[in-house]
Design a protein around this motif. Structure first.
Motif, short mmCIF file in Angstrom:
data_model
loop_
_atom_site.label_atom_id
_atom_site.label_comp_id
_atom_site.label_asym_id
_atom_site.label_seq_id
_atom_site.Cartn_x
_atom_site.Cartn_y
_atom_site.Cartn_z
N UNK A 168 -8.57 -19.39 5.85
CA UNK A 168 -8.30 -19.14 4.43
C UNK A 168 -9.28 -18.13 3.87
N UNK A 169 -10.56 -18.27 4.21
CA UNK A 169 -11.56 -17.30 3.74
C UNK A 169 -11.27 -15.90 4.26
N UNK A 170 -10.88 -15.79 5.51
CA UNK A 170 -10.56 -14.49 6.09
C UNK A 170 -9.39 -13.86 5.34
N UNK A 171 -8.37 -14.64 5.05
CA UNK A 171 -7.22 -14.13 4.30
C UNK A 171 -7.62 -13.70 2.90
N UNK A 172 -8.46 -14.48 2.24
CA UNK A 172 -8.92 -14.11 0.90
C UNK A 172 -9.72 -12.82 0.92
N UNK B 288 -9.29 -10.33 3.07
CA UNK B 288 -8.31 -9.26 3.26
C UNK B 288 -7.62 -8.95 1.94
N UNK B 289 -7.26 -9.97 1.20
CA UNK B 289 -6.60 -9.77 -0.10
C UNK B 289 -7.53 -9.07 -1.09
N UNK B 290 -8.82 -9.44 -1.08
CA UNK B 290 -9.77 -8.80 -1.98
C UNK B 290 -9.94 -7.33 -1.64
N UNK C 57 -6.00 -0.95 -3.95
CA UNK C 57 -4.95 -0.69 -4.93
C UNK C 57 -5.56 -0.17 -6.22
N UNK C 58 -6.66 -0.78 -6.68
CA UNK C 58 -7.33 -0.33 -7.90
C UNK C 58 -7.81 1.10 -7.79
#
Length: 91
Positions: A55-59, A61-63, A69-70
């Motif tokens: 879950x931390x790894x996925x978070x 990647x999303x961050x 994107x920003x």
């Protein structure tokens, strides 16, 4: 979950380690270990530990994706499909 039932002093953990390991494996609930009345560590089963890391790894990647994107560091979907779609057809 009620953490009050999951808090155990280190002396209890030492004398009941096997029992606690069975309990966390079965219930998938962490045990909070205290020393001198202060929370010092958390004991979790291996499955839960691995899931937390996934879950931390996925978070992370999303961050990273959100920052890209920003900054406008994006590629149009059509470009990706054009590049990788052709490769997928050839494979």
């Amino acid at each position: 979950m009620r953490y009050s039932t999951q808090i155990k002093p280190i002396s209890y953990v030492k004398s009941h380690a096997a029992e606690l390991l069975d309990r966390i494996t079965e219930e998938r609930e962490p045990i909070i270990i205290t020393q001198n009345g202060e929370a010092r560590a958390v004991m979790v089963d291996m499955h839960s530990y691995e899931r937390m890391h996934e879950t931390l790894a996925l978070l992370k990647v999303l961050a990273i994706a959100e920052k890209e994107i920003e900054k406008g560091e994006t590629v149009a979907l059509e470009e990706v499909m054009a590049e990788y779609g052709d490769e997928a057809k050839q494979a």
